[in-house]
Design an enzyme around this catalytic site. Structure first.
Site, PDB file in Angstrom:
ATOM      1  CG  ASP A   6      -1.804  -1.208   1.290  1.00 39.50           C
ATOM      2  OD1 ASP A   6      -2.297  -1.641   0.240  1.00 39.50           O
ATOM      3  OD2 ASP A   6      -1.943  -1.761   2.396  1.00 39.50           O
ATOM      4  CE  LYS A  27       3.617  -2.340  -4.353  1.00 43.40           C
ATOM      5  NZ  LYS A  27       3.058  -2.040  -3.013  1.00 43.40           N
ATOM      6  N   GLY A  65      -3.927  -4.289  -4.732  1.00 43.90           N
ATOM      7  CA  GLY A  65      -4.917  -3.331  -5.213  1.00 43.90           C
ATOM      8  C   GLY A  65      -4.178  -2.070  -5.632  1.00 43.90           C
ATOM      9  CG  HIS A  66      -1.062  -1.998  -7.717  1.00 43.31           C
ATOM     10  ND1 HIS A  66      -0.053  -2.623  -8.396  1.00 43.31           N
ATOM     11  CD2 HIS A  66      -0.831  -2.243  -6.407  1.00 43.31           C
ATOM     12  CE1 HIS A  66       0.744  -3.228  -7.533  1.00 43.31           C
ATOM     13  NE2 HIS A  66       0.292  -3.022  -6.327  1.00 43.31           N
ATOM     14  CD  GLN A  74       1.133  -8.631  -2.547  1.00 45.04           C
ATOM     15  OE1 GLN A  74       1.933  -9.297  -3.165  1.00 45.04           O
ATOM     16  NE2 GLN A  74      -0.075  -8.391  -2.992  1.00 45.04           N
ATOM     17  CB  THR A 129      -7.887  -6.117  -1.854  1.00 49.15           C
ATOM     18  OG1 THR A 129      -6.868  -5.622  -2.712  1.00 49.15           O
ATOM     19  CG2 THR A 129      -8.351  -7.459  -2.359  1.00 49.15           C
TER      20      THR A 129
END
Ligand code: IMP
Length: 415
Positions: free
Chosen positions: A13, A16, A40-41, A209, A285
């Site tokens: 988080d 990225k 989750g990007h 991650q 997410t």
């Protein structure tokens, strides 16, 4: 730089997705090489907000998206995200490795079962079936993309899984249907990427991650099930280590962590709540509130060391606006011994006392203020914010070349 790896330096988080988008604007290809839909990007650019769980976020910038063999793939997510990309004229040339592992419904069930068995020691997983899929891969009982292209061998493999786990498995018909849908995109990602590098084209390897969630180098057992450090780009995509030209370490201007596990600089109370609210620190997410804390230099030094980071991108600096004082943990006290760099061993981190320095904060800022600063560049940042970034550089020994001051692309200062 032809081969750039983006890696998270904290517990994930770090933002990225945006950094990948920025670095992919002149890239030919962007690769996801580990993890799965636990990531989750998010990219906010050109008036659009795109969320990615499976495809690399850099594909929003037009780079050809690839999913390499080191990943665990949620096929429904892939189809959905690909559809979305295509609807806006992106995602062309998408390729997925035939050797990528597939997350099945049984893996999600197992994820929940294992967490329940752990009880008070639950990891707090994203329930995306990540651990069980990687463990089936390691057991050599996993289902790979190439398996759903061949019905006969698929049925045999599913039977092994059923016997092994004692649970009903996915209907092979459904998987074969997925196989037909994915077939046009299946290829040798490893060879494709190496060929691009031979031609001097730019490839971005988008890590998911963060270092402290790495299965070998993180705060085990409160980690994910893949290697997340920069070196994982090599194993997860089949590129030799000497091909990597630069490693971009992404870190947030403060720390956060989702799920259980040790967190030396964790902030509780009002200050923690304020940073969580302003930074919107809720899982992309899972929606879970993230734990927040001050920056932790001993852990950052470790993360930078093991990925041999070339330069740092600091994100979410704007979130700290309006705080009177900002602390940075620069060392640990471990029973009277001073540690400047710390391996993320849970036993060790449970015993350390953070040693903080305190810096002056800067005033409240609006998004328009940050926009003006982004246009004018580094010199336009408040003095205290520059001092904060310079302290990060001094204490980590790595240059900060990019400072993100808002979620949207364009809200960043490049040095
Ligand atoms: P898993 O990857 O779903 O097995 O979850 C293992 C641990 O990694 C949990 O603490 C999750 O919260 C954390 N985790 C997994 N993916 C992410 C991510 O993308 N960002 C932050 N934490 C993550």
């Amino acid at each position: 730089m032809p081969a750039t790896v983006i890696t998270g330096l904290q517990w994930g988080d770090e933002g990225k997705g945006k950094i990948s988008y920025l670095l992919c604007r002149d890239a030919d290809c962007v690769v996801r090489f580990q993890g799965g839909a636990n990531a989750g990007h998010t990219v906010i650019a050109s008036g659009r907000k795109l969320k990615f769980n499976m495809l690399p976020a850099g594909s929003a910038a037009g780079a050809t998206p690839c999913i390499a063999s080191g990943t665990v793939v949620d096929l429904e997510e892939v189809f959905e995200e690909l559809e979305l990309l295509k609807s806006i004229g992106l995602g062309s040339g998408f390729m997925i490795s035939r050797a990528a592992s597939i997350v099945l419904p049984i893996h999600k069930k197992l994820d929940a079962m294992v967490e329940e068995i752990r009880g008070g020691r639950a990891v707090g997983t994203t329930m995306r079936g990540i651990g069980p899929t990687y463990s089936d891969k390691a057991l050599r009982t996993g289902i790979k993309i190439e398996d759903i292209l061949d019905k006969d061998s698929l049925v045999d493999k599913l039977e092994v899984l059923r016997k092994l786990h004692g649970l009903e498995v996915e209907n092979p018909g459904k998987l074969i249907e997925y196989g037909e849908k994915i077939r046009p995109y299946v290829g040798d990602v490893e060879l494709f990427v190496n060929d691009l590098l031979d031609e001097g084209r730019k490839v971005v390897f988008e890590g998911a991650q963060g270092t402290l969630l790495d299965i070998d180098h993180g705060t085990y057992p409160y980690v994910t099930s893949s290697n997340t450090i920069a070196g994982a780009a090599c194993t997860g995509c089949g590129v030799g280590p000497t091909r990597i030209n630069e490693v971009v370490g992404v870190m947030k201007a403060y720390s956060t962590r989702v799920g259980a596990g040790v967190f030396p600089t964790e902030l509780s109370g009002e200050l923690g709540d304020r940073i969580r609210e302003v930074g919107q620190e809720f899982g992309t997410t899972t929606g879970r509130p993230r734990r927040v804390g001050w920056l932790d230099i001993p852990l950052l030094r470790y993360a930078i060391r093991i990925s041999n980071v070339t330069w740092i991108a600091v994100t979410k600096l704007d979130v700290l606006s309006g705080l009177e004082k900002i602390k940075i943990c620069v060392k640990y006290d471990l029973d009277g011994r001073i540690l400047e760099i710390a391996p993320p061993s849970v036993r060790l981190l449970q015993r350390v006392k953070p040693i903080y320095i305190e810096l002056e904060g800067w005033g409240e800022m609006t998004e328009d203020d940050w926009r003006r600063i982004s246009e004018r560049g580094w010199d336009a940042l408040p003095e205290e914010a520059k001092t904060y970034i310079e302290a990060i550089e001094r204490h980590t020994g790595s240059p900060v070349k990019l400072v993100s001051v808002g979620a949207e692309a364009g809200l960043e200062v490049v040095r």
